[in-house]
Enzyme design. Structure first.
Site: not given
Length: 143
Positions: A8-9, A11, A15, A83
């Protein structure tokens, strides 16, 4: 079997703000997000990563670039890794991911994408309930 590492990327600014990002391309990584990704890159240095592919959205691309620089690899963008869009069903997302997997990513590829994508693909491959990974968390699948 093909081993894929799903990260996952780090922060992003959204976020932190608690905003849903969806397919917006603009929220960049925060300083903490960059540190998270750099820490993950250090852990991946000994993981025999052969290739890096990522979602084209800024937060994923920035994350992939940081890891790829540490590993001495190039980054390839793949729009199937974006996404989930507000106009998409879960079946739509799973279809995109199935198409990505069927395209034959190389063994030991690092796939830098979004939490929802990782939750869905890992669950579909190992038969577990979807769970959202933390920022810069890496999950490994065999397919």
């Amino acid at each position: 079997m093909t081993r894929l590492l799903w990260m996952r990327h780090g922060e992003s600014t959204w976020n932190v703000a608690g905003r849903e990002q969806g397919r917006t391309a603009h929220p960049p990584l925060t300083d903490l997000g960059r540190r998270q990704v750099l820490a993950a890159a250090e852990q991946l240095a000994d993981a025999d990563v052969a290739a890096v592919v990522c979602s084209p959205l800024v937060r994923a691309r920035q994350s992939a670039d940081l890891v790829a620089a540490r590993l001495g690899l190039e980054v390839v963008e793949d729009s199937r890794l974006v996404e989930r869009g507000h106009d998409e069903t879960l079946d739509d997302v799973l279809g995109r991911l199935a198409d990505f997997l069927a395209s034959g990513p190389a063994d030991d590829t690092l796939v830098v994408t979004h939490g929802d994508v990782i939750a869905y693909v890992v669950a579909s491959l190992d038969g577990t309930a979807p769970s959202l990974p933390a920022n810069a968390e890496v999950r490994v699948t065999q397919s």
